[in-house]
Motif scaffolding. Structure first.
Motif, short mmCIF file in Angstrom:
data_model
loop_
_atom_site.label_atom_id
_atom_site.label_comp_id
_atom_site.label_asym_id
_atom_site.label_seq_id
_atom_site.Cartn_x
_atom_site.Cartn_y
_atom_site.Cartn_z
N ASP A 76 1.00 -1.19 -0.06
CA ASP A 76 0.47 -0.14 -0.18
C ASP A 76 0.93 1.81 -0.01
N GLU A 77 1.09 2.32 -0.98
CA GLU A 77 1.66 3.27 -1.09
C GLU A 77 2.01 3.90 -0.51
N GLU A 78 0.13 4.28 0.18
CA GLU A 78 -0.33 5.27 1.52
C GLU A 78 0.95 5.01 2.91
N SER A 82 3.75 7.17 5.13
CA SER A 82 3.78 7.19 6.67
C SER A 82 4.47 6.79 7.05
N VAL A 83 5.25 5.27 6.59
CA VAL A 83 6.31 4.47 7.51
C VAL A 83 7.60 5.64 7.39
N PHE A 84 7.45 5.99 5.80
CA PHE A 84 8.92 6.93 5.60
C PHE A 84 9.20 7.73 6.39
N SER A 136 13.06 -2.92 3.15
CA SER A 136 11.94 -3.26 3.29
C SER A 136 11.39 -3.99 2.52
N LEU A 137 10.98 -2.57 0.61
CA LEU A 137 10.25 -2.65 -0.11
C LEU A 137 11.37 -4.26 -0.52
N LEU A 138 12.40 -4.67 -0.80
CA LEU A 138 12.79 -5.09 -1.78
C LEU A 138 12.85 -6.73 -1.23
N GLY A 195 13.71 2.29 -7.07
CA GLY A 195 12.83 3.24 -7.37
C GLY A 195 11.53 4.15 -7.02
N TYR A 196 12.08 4.13 -5.74
CA TYR A 196 11.58 3.84 -4.27
C TYR A 196 12.17 5.76 -4.07
N ARG A 197 10.84 6.96 -4.22
CA ARG A 197 10.92 7.77 -3.47
C ARG A 197 9.82 8.50 -2.72
#
Length: 493
Positions: A76-78, A82-84, A136-138, A195-197
């Protein structure tokens, strides 16, 4: 959706992760001895004490929120953004606290002279925490090849920077520069690989939904930090920076096998176990197999290091550190004892049992702190390391009991199967130590060449003895591994 998990996915990602840690091992194998010969034990001690505070706050800063992202069914993008932002806010606050109260922190650790380094190293906290979400995304995507590439590159650049600066006479600043350079390169690499921004999205409701699990992870991280860093703090406070430096150097080197195998394997196993949340039988089989394999590989390395610790310490670190060989040997034993526990953390995290992870970590921290403190106050550094081994032996029993109970498997039979390779490793190490005591006088003359010969003879004898014991005691495991390899080859074909 998370990447599908199968034998090929797991082995590929474990391979990439272990390759990354092996490369890092090679760098540390070269750079730590070089730095140890250039820098003094006091300089190592000052940086180690300052880094303790930074590592602690970096470890607990995310409160386990980033780890929670791995367990989420959807990306989930949001929630991710939010965690970042929560991580970044916590990191900045912690960094400010370190900078403002550097002197009290350093005084509590028994090294007020490290306060100036704490103020500088406070800026490491945001650099480290900002990369948690990307990692975590990786992990969710099982893209450990990308993480491996950037880990090797960042560690390489940091290691080269440290050696060059040390040779130029920058002293402790060479070690500080290594930490900053590695952190900056890794942070940039993680953002590039995913690719996270970050976007201006913040939902406290989404973050709140993750807190039950994440607080358990945070609690376990706090106590794990106490477990791993309290010996250094106790040694620094009661025995001084020279002994703290000796402990730090020996601990760095004895931790290399753990960093190669465990860090690589644990990072992969966490998302693997989380993907198996709906298949208890499959997860149980994976737990037993992975625990046996890690013990088979790790235990002989650690107990073997104890067997050759005396010539090894002189050979690797030089004559100024030779007196600390019992510390290196006992630290290796302490880590060898914990070999069967290598897969327990990712299993409990992947199973969503952060509450079990929390209380086990709390009990272990209490044991280590209490036993090491008793050893320091009654017999000095070597006695403290002996008591650390005792603490880990007790930990092995109750940690195994907690995990096998969570997994609904019989404790005694499972404990025997997972610790059997460790018993073979102990027998091997004792045989090697006995052999070296009787042949070292007849090996080539000269202190340095004699040390080389002892390590070479010990390694060869240890490999032969352990290989024979493995064939006698672990035939079922070896047969199972062979079947898995053949199964994968058949699928590829």
């Amino acid at each position: 959706m998370p990447t599908a998990v199968n034998l090929k996915t797991v082995t590929n990602n474990v391979g990439w992760s272990v390759l990354s840690k092996t490369s890092t091992f090679g760098l540390k194998f070269v750079t730590v001895p070089i730095l140890a010969r250039i820098l003094s034990p006091q300089e190592f001690g000052v940086v180690a004490v300052a880094q303790t505070v930074v590592m602690f706050l970096s470890m607990i800063g995310s409160a386990g929120l980033s780890a929670s992202l791995v367990l989420e069914k959807e990306e989930d993008e949001e929630t991710v953004h939010s965690v970042f932002w929560v991580n970044l806010a916590v990191a900045v606050a912690m960094s400010a606290c370190i900078y403002i109260w550097a002197l009290p922190f350093a005084g509590w650790l028994g090294a007020e002279e490290a306060a100036y380094l704490l103020r500088v190293m406070a800026f490491l906290v945001p650099l480290q925490l900002c990369g948690d979400v990307a990692y975590s995304l990786l992990a969710r995507r099982m893209a450990f090849s990308k993480d491996a590439a950037w880990s090797v590159f960042s560690e390489s650049v940091g290691a080269v920077t440290a050696v060059v600066l040390a040779l130029l006479g920058f002293g402790v600043w060479s070690l500080v520069a290594q930490l900053f350079v590695s952190a900056l390169v890794r942070l940039g690499g993680l953002f590039y690989a995913t690719g996270y921004r970050p976007k201006p999205m913040l939902s406290f409701a989404k973050v709140g939904a993750l807190t039950k699990y994440s607080l358990g992870i945070m609690g376990s991280e706090i106590f794990n930090f106490i477990t791993f860093q309290s010996p250094l703090v106790v040694v620094s406070r009661y025995l001084g920076l020279a002994d703290a430096g000796a402990y730090s150097a020996a601990n760095r080197f004895s931790s290399i096998p753990n960093q190669v195998l465990l860090a690589g394997l644990m990072g992969v196993l966490f998302p693997v176990f989380s993907h198996m949340s709906d298949d208890a039988r499959r997860r149980s089989d994976a737990l037993m197999l992975s625990t046996q394999v890690t013990t088979v590989v790790l235990a002989p390395l650690m107990f073997g290091l104890w067997a050759v610790a005396e010539p090894g310490m002189f050979l690797i670190f030089g004559s100024q550190w030779a007196h600390a060989w019992p510390v290196l040997g006992l630290l290796a034993i302490s880590k060898g004892i914990m070999s069967p526990c290598s897969t327990y953390v990712p299993f409990l995290k992947g199973a969503g049992r952060s509450n079990v992870l929390w209380w086990v970590a709390m009990l272990r921290a209490a044991l280590v702190y209490g036993f090491v403190s008793y050893g320091v106050m009654t017999g000095g550094l070597v006695a403290a390391m002996v008591w650390l081994c005792v603490a880990n032996a007790v930990t092995l029993v109750f940690y195994s009991w907690a995990v096998f109970r969570t997994n609904n498997t019989a404790f005694l039979s499972s404990f025997y199967v997972t610790t059997r390779p460790m018993i073979a490793s102990v027998i091997m190490a004792m045989a090697v130590r006995f052999l070296l005591e009787h042949v070292k006088a007849g090996l080539p003359g000269g202190v340095w060449w004699n040390a080389v010969a002892q390590v070479a003879v010990g390694a060869a004898a240890g490999a032969a003895i352990y290989g024979l014991l493995l064939l006698l005691t672990e035939r079922d495991l070896l047969r199972k591994l062979l079947e898995l390899v053949q199964e994968r080859k058949a699928r590829v074909a």
